[in-house]
Design a protein around this motif. Structure first.
Motif, PDB file in Angstrom:
ATOM      1  N   GLN A 130       3.684  10.198   1.868  1.00 60.84           N
ATOM      2  CA  GLN A 130       4.709   9.174   1.597  1.00 60.84           C
ATOM      3  C   GLN A 130       4.588   8.025   2.606  1.00 60.84           C
ATOM      4  OE1 GLN A 130       8.908  10.361   1.964  1.00 60.84           O
ATOM      5  NE2 GLN A 130       9.403   8.479   0.898  1.00 60.84           N
ATOM      6  N   ALA A 169       3.808   5.008  -7.345  1.00 56.82           N
ATOM      7  CA  ALA A 169       4.128   3.971  -8.122  1.00 56.82           C
ATOM      8  C   ALA A 169       3.864   2.511  -7.617  1.00 56.82           C
ATOM      9  CB  ALA A 169       5.367   4.052  -8.758  1.00 56.82           C
ATOM     10  N   TRP A 170       3.463   1.725  -8.044  1.00 58.66           N
ATOM     11  CA  TRP A 170       3.153   0.366  -7.793  1.00 58.66           C
ATOM     12  C   TRP A 170       3.834  -0.367  -8.815  1.00 58.66           C
ATOM     13  CZ3 TRP A 170      -0.156   3.723  -5.801  1.00 58.66           C
ATOM     14  CH2 TRP A 170      -0.672   3.515  -4.495  1.00 58.66           C
ATOM     15  N   SER A 171       4.433  -1.613  -8.375  1.00 63.32           N
ATOM     16  CA  SER A 171       5.190  -2.409  -9.440  1.00 63.32           C
ATOM     17  C   SER A 171       4.304  -3.394 -10.082  1.00 63.32           C
ATOM     18  CB  SER A 171       6.424  -3.245  -8.737  1.00 63.32           C
ATOM     19  OG  SER A 171       7.020  -4.156  -9.444  1.00 63.32           O
ATOM     20  N   THR A 208       5.677   1.087  -4.237  1.00 62.04           N
ATOM     21  CA  THR A 208       7.094   1.047  -4.415  1.00 62.04           C
ATOM     22  C   THR A 208       7.988   2.133  -4.842  1.00 62.04           C
ATOM     23  OG1 THR A 208       6.903   0.357  -6.996  1.00 62.04           O
ATOM     24  CG2 THR A 208       6.930  -1.390  -5.131  1.00 62.04           C
ATOM     25  N   GLY A 209       7.285   3.254  -5.177  1.00 59.45           N
ATOM     26  CA  GLY A 209       8.059   4.516  -5.406  1.00 59.45           C
ATOM     27  C   GLY A 209       7.076   5.803  -5.036  1.00 59.45           C
ATOM     28  N   TYR A 210       7.672   6.671  -4.829  1.00 56.60           N
ATOM     29  CA  TYR A 210       6.664   7.919  -4.277  1.00 56.60           C
ATOM     30  C   TYR A 210       7.865   9.228  -4.595  1.00 56.60           C
ATOM     31  CZ  TYR A 210       4.892  11.761  -1.207  1.00 56.60           C
ATOM     32  OH  TYR A 210       4.523  12.721  -1.033  1.00 56.60           O
ATOM     33  N   GLY A 211       7.043  10.340  -5.056  1.00 61.13           N
ATOM     34  CA  GLY A 211       7.746  11.655  -5.315  1.00 61.13           C
ATOM     35  C   GLY A 211       6.965  12.848  -5.255  1.00 61.13           C
ATOM     36  N   ILE A 215       3.692   4.222   1.338  1.00 62.81           N
ATOM     37  CA  ILE A 215       4.503   3.061   1.734  1.00 62.81           C
ATOM     38  C   ILE A 215       3.514   2.153   2.568  1.00 62.81           C
ATOM     39  CG2 ILE A 215       6.557   2.418   2.983  1.00 62.81           C
ATOM     40  CD1 ILE A 215       7.878   5.114   2.075  1.00 62.81           C
TER      41      ILE A 215
END
Length: 78
Positions: free
Chosen positions: A8, A73-75, A17-20, A12
Motif C-alpha cells: 500500500q 487504481a489510478w484516476s 488513488t486506490g488500493y485494496g 500510494i
C-alpha cells in the motif's frame, strides 16, 4: 510492517488513488450478475469476462497458487 502495508505504501507513493487486497474465493454474486447481463444482451461483445463468467470470477482457475488479489487504481482525471 506487513507485506500488505508495504504494498500500500509503494502504491500510494507511486500516485495510486486506490488500493485494496481481497480473498480469491469465487465471486458467485458477480458470476450471476454477468450471466444476467449476457442473457439481457448487455455484454457489448466483450469476450474475456462475458465469454466465460466462471473463469472470470474464479481466480484460482487461472492462478491456482493465488492466495490474495491486490488491486491498485489510478484516476484518469488529472
Amino acid at each position: 510492517m506487513e507485506r500488505a502495508e508495504r504494498l500500500q505504501t509503494v502504491a500510494i507513493e507511486a500516485g495510486a488513488t486506490g488500493y485494496g487486497v481481497c480473498h480469491v474465493d469465487p465471486f458467485a454474486d458477480t458470476e450471476r450478475e454477468i450471466a444476467q447481463r449476457v442473457d439481457a444482451g448487455m455484454s457489448a461483445g466483450m469476450r474475456f469476462t462475458f465469454g466465460d463468467p466462471t473463469t472470470a470470477t474464479t481466480i484460482r482457475t487461472t492462478f491456482p497458487w493465488a492466495e490474495r488479489i491486490v488491486v491498485v487504481a489510478w484516476s484518469y482525471l488529472p
